[in-house]
Write a protein that holds these residues in place. Sequence first.
Motif, PDB file in Angstrom:
ATOM      1  N   GLY A  58     -12.465  25.214  44.009  1.00 20.07           N
ATOM      2  CA  GLY A  58     -11.404  24.379  44.192  1.00 20.07           C
ATOM      3  C   GLY A  58      -9.620  24.774  44.428  1.00 20.07           C
ATOM      4  N   ILE A  59      -9.861  25.950  44.467  1.00 25.85           N
ATOM      5  CA  ILE A  59      -8.723  26.388  45.410  1.00 25.85           C
ATOM      6  C   ILE A  59      -8.367  26.374  46.576  1.00 25.85           C
ATOM      7  CG2 ILE A  59      -7.069  28.125  44.919  1.00 25.85           C
ATOM      8  CD1 ILE A  59      -7.845  28.890  42.087  1.00 25.85           C
ATOM      9  N   TRP A  60      -9.153  26.586  46.570  1.00 28.31           N
ATOM     10  CA  TRP A  60      -9.966  27.139  48.720  1.00 28.31           C
ATOM     11  C   TRP A  60      -9.428  25.749  48.982  1.00 28.31           C
ATOM     12  CZ3 TRP A  60     -13.438  24.931  51.516  1.00 28.31           C
ATOM     13  CH2 TRP A  60     -14.137  25.197  53.279  1.00 28.31           C
ATOM     14  N   PHE A  61     -10.173  24.140  48.660  1.00 23.36           N
ATOM     15  CA  PHE A  61     -10.848  23.750  49.519  1.00 23.36           C
ATOM     16  C   PHE A  61      -9.611  22.623  49.305  1.00 23.36           C
ATOM     17  CE2 PHE A  61     -11.788  19.009  49.142  1.00 23.36           C
ATOM     18  CZ  PHE A  61     -12.612  18.494  50.398  1.00 23.36           C
ATOM     19  N   ILE A  62      -8.693  23.234  48.247  1.00 22.25           N
ATOM     20  CA  ILE A  62      -7.458  21.623  48.014  1.00 22.25           C
ATOM     21  C   ILE A  62      -6.016  22.469  49.010  1.00 22.25           C
ATOM     22  CG2 ILE A  62      -5.477  21.249  46.377  1.00 22.25           C
ATOM     23  CD1 ILE A  62      -7.670  21.231  44.563  1.00 22.25           C
ATOM     24  N   ALA A  63      -6.094  23.935  49.063  1.00 20.86           N
ATOM     25  CA  ALA A  63      -5.855  25.024  49.874  1.00 20.86           C
ATOM     26  C   ALA A  63      -5.917  24.572  51.265  1.00 20.86           C
ATOM     27  CB  ALA A  63      -5.146  26.426  49.576  1.00 20.86           C
ATOM     28  N   SER A  64      -6.636  24.467  51.820  1.00 24.39           N
ATOM     29  CA  SER A  64      -7.650  24.500  53.177  1.00 24.39           C
ATOM     30  C   SER A  64      -7.464  23.262  54.048  1.00 24.39           C
ATOM     31  CB  SER A  64      -9.041  24.997  53.522  1.00 24.39           C
ATOM     32  OG  SER A  64      -9.283  25.895  53.316  1.00 24.39           O
ATOM     33  N   ALA A  65      -7.259  21.858  52.836  1.00 21.67           N
ATOM     34  CA  ALA A  65      -7.249  20.260  52.900  1.00 21.67           C
ATOM     35  C   ALA A  65      -5.976  19.998  53.022  1.00 21.67           C
ATOM     36  CB  ALA A  65      -7.588  19.203  52.116  1.00 21.67           C
ATOM     37  N   ALA A  66      -4.352  21.149  52.373  1.00 25.38           N
ATOM     38  CA  ALA A  66      -3.445  20.409  52.838  1.00 25.38           C
ATOM     39  C   ALA A  66      -3.320  21.373  53.772  1.00 25.38           C
ATOM     40  CB  ALA A  66      -2.569  21.557  51.521  1.00 25.38           C
ATOM     41  N   LEU A 104     -15.175  34.183  51.577  1.00 30.05           N
ATOM     42  CA  LEU A 104     -16.372  33.978  52.373  1.00 30.05           C
ATOM     43  C   LEU A 104     -16.171  32.685  52.995  1.00 30.05           C
ATOM     44  CD1 LEU A 104     -19.366  34.794  49.450  1.00 30.05           C
ATOM     45  CD2 LEU A 104     -18.131  36.328  51.510  1.00 30.05           C
ATOM     46  N   ILE A 105     -16.197  32.525  52.358  1.00 30.87           N
ATOM     47  CA  ILE A 105     -15.399  30.540  53.615  1.00 30.87           C
ATOM     48  C   ILE A 105     -14.452  30.718  54.613  1.00 30.87           C
ATOM     49  CG2 ILE A 105     -15.372  27.810  53.678  1.00 30.87           C
ATOM     50  CD1 ILE A 105     -16.030  27.897  50.612  1.00 30.87           C
ATOM     51  N   ASP A 106     -13.260  32.182  54.830  1.00 29.63           N
ATOM     52  CA  ASP A 106     -12.720  31.696  55.384  1.00 29.63           C
ATOM     53  C   ASP A 106     -12.900  33.043  56.073  1.00 29.63           C
ATOM     54  OD1 ASP A 106     -10.539  30.089  54.813  1.00 29.63           O
ATOM     55  OD2 ASP A 106      -9.508  30.964  52.929  1.00 29.63           O
ATOM     56  N   ALA A 107     -13.926  33.841  56.153  1.00 27.45           N
ATOM     57  CA  ALA A 107     -14.273  34.736  57.220  1.00 27.45           C
ATOM     58  C   ALA A 107     -14.780  33.728  58.046  1.00 27.45           C
ATOM     59  CB  ALA A 107     -15.510  35.534  56.353  1.00 27.45           C
ATOM     60  N   VAL A 108     -15.394  33.120  57.719  1.00 30.13           N
ATOM     61  CA  VAL A 108     -16.287  32.144  59.008  1.00 30.13           C
ATOM     62  C   VAL A 108     -14.808  31.068  59.509  1.00 30.13           C
ATOM     63  CG1 VAL A 108     -18.267  30.664  59.370  1.00 30.13           C
ATOM     64  CG2 VAL A 108     -18.487  31.833  57.869  1.00 30.13           C
ATOM     65  N   VAL A 109     -14.115  30.112  58.913  1.00 30.58           N
ATOM     66  CA  VAL A 109     -13.130  29.996  59.675  1.00 30.58           C
ATOM     67  C   VAL A 109     -12.372  30.038  60.150  1.00 30.58           C
ATOM     68  CG1 VAL A 109     -10.705  28.344  58.035  1.00 30.58           C
ATOM     69  CG2 VAL A 109     -13.068  27.349  57.739  1.00 30.58           C
ATOM     70  N   LEU A 110     -11.708  31.456  59.785  1.00 27.12           N
ATOM     71  CA  LEU A 110     -11.272  32.070  61.044  1.00 27.12           C
ATOM     72  C   LEU A 110     -11.743  32.306  61.919  1.00 27.12           C
ATOM     73  CD1 LEU A 110      -9.396  34.424  58.687  1.00 27.12           C
ATOM     74  CD2 LEU A 110      -8.536  32.897  60.073  1.00 27.12           C
ATOM     75  N   LEU A 111     -13.032  32.451  61.824  1.00 31.41           N
ATOM     76  CA  LEU A 111     -14.048  32.364  63.450  1.00 31.41           C
ATOM     77  C   LEU A 111     -13.680  31.351  63.969  1.00 31.41           C
ATOM     78  CD1 LEU A 111     -16.774  34.095  62.480  1.00 31.41           C
ATOM     79  CD2 LEU A 111     -14.878  35.501  64.046  1.00 31.41           C
ATOM     80  N   VAL A 112     -13.863  30.325  63.521  1.00 35.88           N
ATOM     81  CA  VAL A 112     -13.097  28.696  64.482  1.00 35.88           C
ATOM     82  C   VAL A 112     -12.220  28.242  64.242  1.00 35.88           C
ATOM     83  CG1 VAL A 112     -16.291  28.455  64.668  1.00 35.88           C
ATOM     84  CG2 VAL A 112     -14.614  27.742  62.527  1.00 35.88           C
ATOM     85  N   PHE A 170      -1.768  33.004  59.918  1.00 35.58           N
ATOM     86  CA  PHE A 170      -2.839  32.507  58.617  1.00 35.58           C
ATOM     87  C   PHE A 170      -3.608  33.562  58.369  1.00 35.58           C
ATOM     88  CE2 PHE A 170      -5.954  29.461  57.524  1.00 35.58           C
ATOM     89  CZ  PHE A 170      -5.420  29.126  56.357  1.00 35.58           C
ATOM     90  N   ALA A 171      -4.102  34.827  58.945  1.00 35.49           N
ATOM     91  CA  ALA A 171      -4.612  34.982  58.507  1.00 35.49           C
ATOM     92  C   ALA A 171      -4.185  36.341  57.111  1.00 35.49           C
ATOM     93  CB  ALA A 171      -5.898  36.083  59.391  1.00 35.49           C
ATOM     94  N   SER A 172      -3.010  36.739  57.641  1.00 38.18           N
ATOM     95  CA  SER A 172      -2.197  37.522  57.011  1.00 38.18           C
ATOM     96  C   SER A 172      -1.554  36.950  55.428  1.00 38.18           C
ATOM     97  CB  SER A 172      -1.144  38.177  57.000  1.00 38.18           C
ATOM     98  OG  SER A 172       0.401  37.510  57.251  1.00 38.18           O
ATOM     99  N   TRP A 173      -1.719  35.675  55.886  1.00 40.21           N
ATOM    100  CA  TRP A 173      -1.028  34.551  54.546  1.00 40.21           C
ATOM    101  C   TRP A 173      -2.639  35.286  53.360  1.00 40.21           C
ATOM    102  CZ3 TRP A 173      -3.313  30.173  51.659  1.00 40.21           C
ATOM    103  CH2 TRP A 173      -2.114  29.846  50.966  1.00 40.21           C
ATOM    104  N   LEU A 174      -3.382  34.500  54.536  1.00 38.73           N
ATOM    105  CA  LEU A 174      -5.020  34.901  53.461  1.00 38.73           C
ATOM    106  C   LEU A 174      -4.957  35.828  52.809  1.00 38.73           C
ATOM    107  CD1 LEU A 174      -7.177  33.216  55.608  1.00 38.73           C
ATOM    108  CD2 LEU A 174      -6.410  31.804  53.113  1.00 38.73           C
ATOM    109  N   LEU A 175      -4.719  36.459  53.015  1.00 35.87           N
ATOM    110  CA  LEU A 175      -5.078  38.027  53.113  1.00 35.87           C
ATOM    111  C   LEU A 175      -3.640  38.019  51.538  1.00 35.87           C
ATOM    112  CD1 LEU A 175      -5.422  40.902  55.772  1.00 35.87           C
ATOM    113  CD2 LEU A 175      -6.957  39.863  53.904  1.00 35.87           C
ATOM    114  N   LEU A 176      -2.831  37.867  51.396  1.00 35.33           N
ATOM    115  CA  LEU A 176      -1.694  37.832  50.456  1.00 35.33           C
ATOM    116  C   LEU A 176      -2.027  36.336  49.395  1.00 35.33           C
ATOM    117  CD1 LEU A 176       0.859  38.284  49.191  1.00 35.33           C
ATOM    118  CD2 LEU A 176       1.856  36.763  50.342  1.00 35.33           C
ATOM    119  N   ALA A 177      -2.258  35.580  49.612  1.00 35.56           N
ATOM    120  CA  ALA A 177      -3.389  35.050  48.868  1.00 35.56           C
ATOM    121  C   ALA A 177      -4.035  35.557  47.900  1.00 35.56           C
ATOM    122  CB  ALA A 177      -3.722  33.513  49.208  1.00 35.56           C
TER     123      ALA A 177
END
Length: 132
Positions: free
Chosen positions: A10-18, A77-85, A101-108
């Motif tokens: 849920g956190i991933w989905f809301i953050a990705s949508a934002a 796991l999802i962002d590993a694929v998302v970052l490829l596309v 964006f990837a570094s922000w994800l690593l921080l989060a």
Amino acid sequence: MRFFLCWGFGIWFIASAAFRLVGHYFFTLEEPFLMIGAYILVIPLIWISTIPIYSMKKIKGTQRLLAAICIALPGMLIDAVVLLVFDNVFPNISPDLDRYFASWLLLAYSLILLTGFIKTPFMKENTIHSSN
């Protein structure tokens, strides 16, 4: 721990949508203070989305670390694929900014995992003492 996996999704989905909707305002080299703000803002957002949940679910000790892993894992796991596309998923953010964006994800995700080590409860125990 199923709850925490769902919570993490849920956190991933809301953050990705934002970021899909307004990410171009935060990840832009023209406004570095907004990008810095995104890095700073993630700290209290992660705190608010994890620590109170641990307290409400009465998660303590090593179970807290396991809960933190379960929260972080779906998004990682999802962002590993998302970052490829990246340019297809986030067309509003310049592909040149994918590393930020990837570094922000690593921080989060690191912050989520760190909440599993924090021993401080969100809600303090009842500390009213009687003089009787």
